[in-house]
Motif scaffolding. Structure first.
Motif, PDB file in Angstrom:
ATOM      1  N   GLY A  37      -8.301  -1.963   2.258  1.00  0.00           N
ATOM      2  CA  GLY A  37      -7.820  -2.950   3.304  1.00  0.00           C
ATOM      3  C   GLY A  37      -6.184  -2.915   3.491  1.00  0.00           C
ATOM      4  N   ALA A  38      -5.499  -3.649   3.900  1.00  0.00           N
ATOM      5  CA  ALA A  38      -3.988  -3.534   3.895  1.00  0.00           C
ATOM      6  C   ALA A  38      -3.373  -4.165   2.658  1.00  0.00           C
ATOM      7  N   VAL A  39      -2.077  -3.730   2.497  1.00  0.00           N
ATOM      8  CA  VAL A  39      -1.132  -4.407   1.588  1.00  0.00           C
ATOM      9  C   VAL A  39      -0.453  -5.765   2.256  1.00  0.00           C
ATOM     10  N   VAL A  40      -0.979  -6.695   1.896  1.00  0.00           N
ATOM     11  CA  VAL A  40       0.130  -8.016   2.459  1.00  0.00           C
ATOM     12  C   VAL A  40       1.010  -8.478   1.547  1.00  0.00           C
ATOM     13  N   VAL A  41       2.151  -8.087   1.966  1.00  0.00           N
ATOM     14  CA  VAL A  41       3.447  -8.382   0.920  1.00  0.00           C
ATOM     15  C   VAL A  41       3.953  -9.767   1.136  1.00  0.00           C
ATOM     16  N   ALA A  60      -6.922 -10.204   4.982  1.00  0.00           N
ATOM     17  CA  ALA A  60      -8.520  -9.932   5.466  1.00  0.00           C
ATOM     18  C   ALA A  60      -9.118  -9.861   4.036  1.00  0.00           C
ATOM     19  N   PRO A  61     -10.437 -10.038   3.828  1.00  0.00           N
ATOM     20  CA  PRO A  61     -10.905 -10.089   2.689  1.00  0.00           C
ATOM     21  C   PRO A  61     -10.842  -8.843   1.744  1.00  0.00           C
ATOM     22  N   ARG A  62     -10.685  -7.689   2.406  1.00  0.00           N
ATOM     23  CA  ARG A  62     -10.506  -6.448   1.832  1.00  0.00           C
ATOM     24  C   ARG A  62      -8.944  -6.117   1.683  1.00  0.00           C
ATOM     25  N   ASP A  63      -8.131  -7.050   1.692  1.00  0.00           N
ATOM     26  CA  ASP A  63      -6.743  -6.676   1.750  1.00  0.00           C
ATOM     27  C   ASP A  63      -6.334  -6.885   0.166  1.00  0.00           C
ATOM     28  N   VAL A  64      -5.050  -6.287  -0.165  1.00  0.00           N
ATOM     29  CA  VAL A  64      -4.428  -6.749  -1.387  1.00  0.00           C
ATOM     30  C   VAL A  64      -3.061  -7.372  -1.109  1.00  0.00           C
ATOM     31  N   VAL A  65      -3.189  -8.577  -1.741  1.00  0.00           N
ATOM     32  CA  VAL A  65      -1.838  -9.257  -1.584  1.00  0.00           C
ATOM     33  C   VAL A  65      -0.772  -9.150  -2.577  1.00  0.00           C
ATOM     34  N   LEU A  66       0.388  -8.537  -2.425  1.00  0.00           N
ATOM     35  CA  LEU A  66       1.564  -8.135  -3.181  1.00  0.00           C
ATOM     36  C   LEU A  66       2.636  -9.289  -3.118  1.00  0.00           C
ATOM     37  N   ALA A  67       2.800 -10.151  -4.128  1.00  0.00           N
ATOM     38  CA  ALA A  67       3.701 -11.164  -4.065  1.00  0.00           C
ATOM     39  C   ALA A  67       4.679 -11.320  -5.084  1.00  0.00           C
ATOM     40  N   LEU A  68       5.990 -11.403  -4.457  1.00  0.00           N
ATOM     41  CA  LEU A  68       7.211 -11.450  -5.231  1.00  0.00           C
ATOM     42  C   LEU A  68       7.791 -12.521  -5.449  1.00  0.00           C
ATOM     43  N   SER A  69       8.122 -12.899  -6.814  1.00  0.00           N
ATOM     44  CA  SER A  69       8.886 -14.126  -7.060  1.00  0.00           C
ATOM     45  C   SER A  69       9.465 -13.880  -8.354  1.00  0.00           C
ATOM     46  N   PHE A  86     -10.971 -16.999  -1.922  1.00  0.00           N
ATOM     47  CA  PHE A  86     -11.861 -15.728  -1.138  1.00  0.00           C
ATOM     48  C   PHE A  86     -11.814 -14.373  -2.021  1.00  0.00           C
ATOM     49  N   GLY A  87     -11.560 -14.408  -3.108  1.00  0.00           N
ATOM     50  CA  GLY A  87     -11.576 -13.075  -3.977  1.00  0.00           C
ATOM     51  C   GLY A  87     -10.590 -11.969  -3.660  1.00  0.00           C
ATOM     52  N   ILE A  88      -9.554 -12.438  -2.948  1.00  0.00           N
ATOM     53  CA  ILE A  88      -8.668 -11.414  -2.478  1.00  0.00           C
ATOM     54  C   ILE A  88      -7.817 -11.027  -3.844  1.00  0.00           C
ATOM     55  N   THR A  89      -7.626  -9.716  -3.956  1.00  0.00           N
ATOM     56  CA  THR A  89      -6.787  -9.041  -5.153  1.00  0.00           C
ATOM     57  C   THR A  89      -5.305  -9.544  -5.085  1.00  0.00           C
ATOM     58  N   LEU A  90      -4.794 -10.226  -6.072  1.00  0.00           N
ATOM     59  CA  LEU A  90      -3.494 -10.658  -5.929  1.00  0.00           C
ATOM     60  C   LEU A  90      -2.690  -9.917  -7.013  1.00  0.00           C
ATOM     61  N   ILE A  91      -1.514  -9.125  -6.524  1.00  0.00           N
ATOM     62  CA  ILE A  91      -0.747  -8.553  -7.478  1.00  0.00           C
ATOM     63  C   ILE A  91       0.641  -9.226  -7.406  1.00  0.00           C
ATOM     64  N   ALA A  92       1.317  -9.663  -8.415  1.00  0.00           N
ATOM     65  CA  ALA A  92       2.357 -10.278  -8.686  1.00  0.00           C
ATOM     66  C   ALA A  92       3.578  -9.436  -9.223  1.00  0.00           C
ATOM     67  N   ILE A  93       4.488  -9.631  -8.510  1.00  0.00           N
ATOM     68  CA  ILE A  93       6.115  -8.939  -9.137  1.00  0.00           C
ATOM     69  C   ILE A  93       6.833  -9.990  -9.681  1.00  0.00           C
ATOM     70  N   ALA A 110      -2.312 -14.089 -11.028  1.00  0.00           N
ATOM     71  CA  ALA A 110      -2.706 -12.918 -10.629  1.00  0.00           C
ATOM     72  C   ALA A 110      -3.529 -12.070 -10.974  1.00  0.00           C
ATOM     73  N   ASP A 111      -4.314 -11.213 -10.487  1.00  0.00           N
ATOM     74  CA  ASP A 111      -5.309 -10.321 -10.918  1.00  0.00           C
ATOM     75  C   ASP A 111      -4.423  -9.264 -11.856  1.00  0.00           C
ATOM     76  N   ILE A 112      -3.291  -8.914 -10.948  1.00  0.00           N
ATOM     77  CA  ILE A 112      -2.660  -7.897 -12.024  1.00  0.00           C
ATOM     78  C   ILE A 112      -1.057  -8.250 -11.709  1.00  0.00           C
ATOM     79  N   GLY A 113      -0.426  -8.068 -12.891  1.00  0.00           N
ATOM     80  CA  GLY A 113       0.934  -8.515 -12.949  1.00  0.00           C
ATOM     81  C   GLY A 113       1.918  -7.163 -13.222  1.00  0.00           C
ATOM     82  N   LEU A 114       2.703  -7.115 -12.500  1.00  0.00           N
ATOM     83  CA  LEU A 114       3.979  -6.322 -12.721  1.00  0.00           C
ATOM     84  C   LEU A 114       4.925  -7.153 -13.369  1.00  0.00           C
ATOM     85  N   PHE A 115       4.786  -7.248 -14.329  1.00  0.00           N
ATOM     86  CA  PHE A 115       6.019  -8.120 -15.097  1.00  0.00           C
ATOM     87  C   PHE A 115       7.254  -7.357 -15.668  1.00  0.00           C
ATOM     88  N   LEU A 116       8.162  -7.631 -14.865  1.00  0.00           N
ATOM     89  CA  LEU A 116       9.518  -6.987 -14.954  1.00  0.00           C
ATOM     90  C   LEU A 116      10.168  -7.567 -16.087  1.00  0.00           C
TER      91      LEU A 116
END
Length: 323
Positions: free
Chosen positions: A48-52, A93-102, A120-127, A139-145
């Motif tokens: 899917g798409a990367v939703v930022v 969308a269900p196949r998207d990946v959400v990339l959230a910044l905070s 809805f089981g959408i992959t969530l990446i946190a920065i 988050a499912d995956i964390g980019l912990f800066l």
């Protein structure tokens, strides 16, 4: 504040932000590299798409990251978290990946998007800089800066932190394009405008062809060559054999040398250059210009195999805005 003091402040700001990036670089050896790779694998596997998304300054950085991803072949778009609860959740969308910044991981405006991804089981990446934050925990995956000093003298305005977020996004985008084999030709599809678009034009798009192409058959005389060169107005002509293959070029320089030796109406192959500079149709305009500059020439023939199919003049490059 004097000018000298101002320059000193600029140096301090740059040094402060550089320290943030150095801490980020050091963090690669402490789990951050693995997190980057996990992000890449999740995005590649999603289909899917990367939703930022992000709020405030993080949102501005997120919007730029989405644009960079989209321009380099990764389907991406930005969703404003404040609008998400008013219908824009439908853009995820269900196949998207959400990339959230905070940076703090506690922006309340992200709550609707975080809840939506969990429901809805959408992959969530946190920065974020805080693994223990609401965003970091969800988050499912964390980019912990790593935590870093802001360049703002009050330690409040996002400066170093947004630089680090931006670099993280650039790293993801560039890794994805490299793994995909995204080429300059692919890049040109998304950048048709402005100077960059001009540089990404190809020789095939700029060349003169058909009746505009100056061609002389081997065995033709210099006088016939002069007529062809002057009628086509490029100051050059391709010399071809019976099969239509390029065997040499006749230039105005070749003619001057022939006249200096006492002009005789000889066969063109007696005066032509035998090592013509050529390109294929898919060569980028910027590279054509570079080759012309290196060879100190103003025209270059475009070939298909050994046959000339077009000619590009430096004026074509200038008109297109390549130079």
């Amino acid at each position: 504040m004097t000018d000298d003091v101002a320059v000193g402040r600029i140096e301090r700001i740059i040094d402060t932000e550089m320290r943030g990036l150095q801490a980020m670089r050091a963090g690669l050896g402490n789990g951050l590299a693995s997190a980057f790779l996990e992000c890449i694998h999740a995005i590649e596997a999603s289909g899917g798409a990367v939703v930022v998304t992000g709020m405030g300054k993080s949102g501005h950085i997120g919007s730029k990251i989405a644009a960079t991803l989209a321009s380099t072949g990764t389907h991406a778009h930005f969703v404003h978290p404040a609008e998400a609860g008013h219908g824009d959740l439908g853009m995820i969308a269900p196949r998207d990946v959400v990339l959230a910044l905070s940076w703090s991981g506690e922006a309340p405006e992200l709550a609707n998007i975080i809840t939506y991804t969990r429901r809805f089981g959408i992959t969530l990446i946190a920065i974020t800089s805080r693994p223990e934050s609401a965003l970091g925990r969800a988050a499912d995956i964390g980019l912990f800066l790593p935590a870093a000093e802001e360049a703002c003298p009050n330690g409040l305005a996002p400066t170093t932190s947004t630089t680090m977020q931006l670099v993280a996004g650039d790293a993801l985008a560039v890794l994805l394009l490299e793994r995909r084999g995204f080429s300059a030709h692919d890049f040109s599809r998304y950048h048709p405008g402005g100077k960059l678009g001009a540089q990404l034009l190809t020789a095939g798009q700029l060349m003169h062809k058909g009746n505009e192409l100056p061609l002389i058959a081997q065995g033709a005389t210099l006088s016939q060559g002069i007529v062809e060169m002057t009628s086509k107005r490029f100051g050059i002509a391709a010399v071809v054999d019976a099969a239509g293959n390029l065997t040499g070029v006749l230039t105005d320089g070749d003619l001057r040398r022939a006249f200096q030796q006492g002009f005789q109406d000889m066969a063109v192959e007696m005066a032509m250059g035998r090592r013509p500079q050529t390109v294929t149709e898919d060569v980028m305009a910027a590279e054509v210009l570079a080759r012309m500059n290196d060879a100190r020439i103003t025209c270059m023939f475009v070939v298909e195999g050994q046959k000339p199919v077009g000619v590009v003049h430096i004026h074509d490059l200038l008109r297109a805005g390549v130079a």
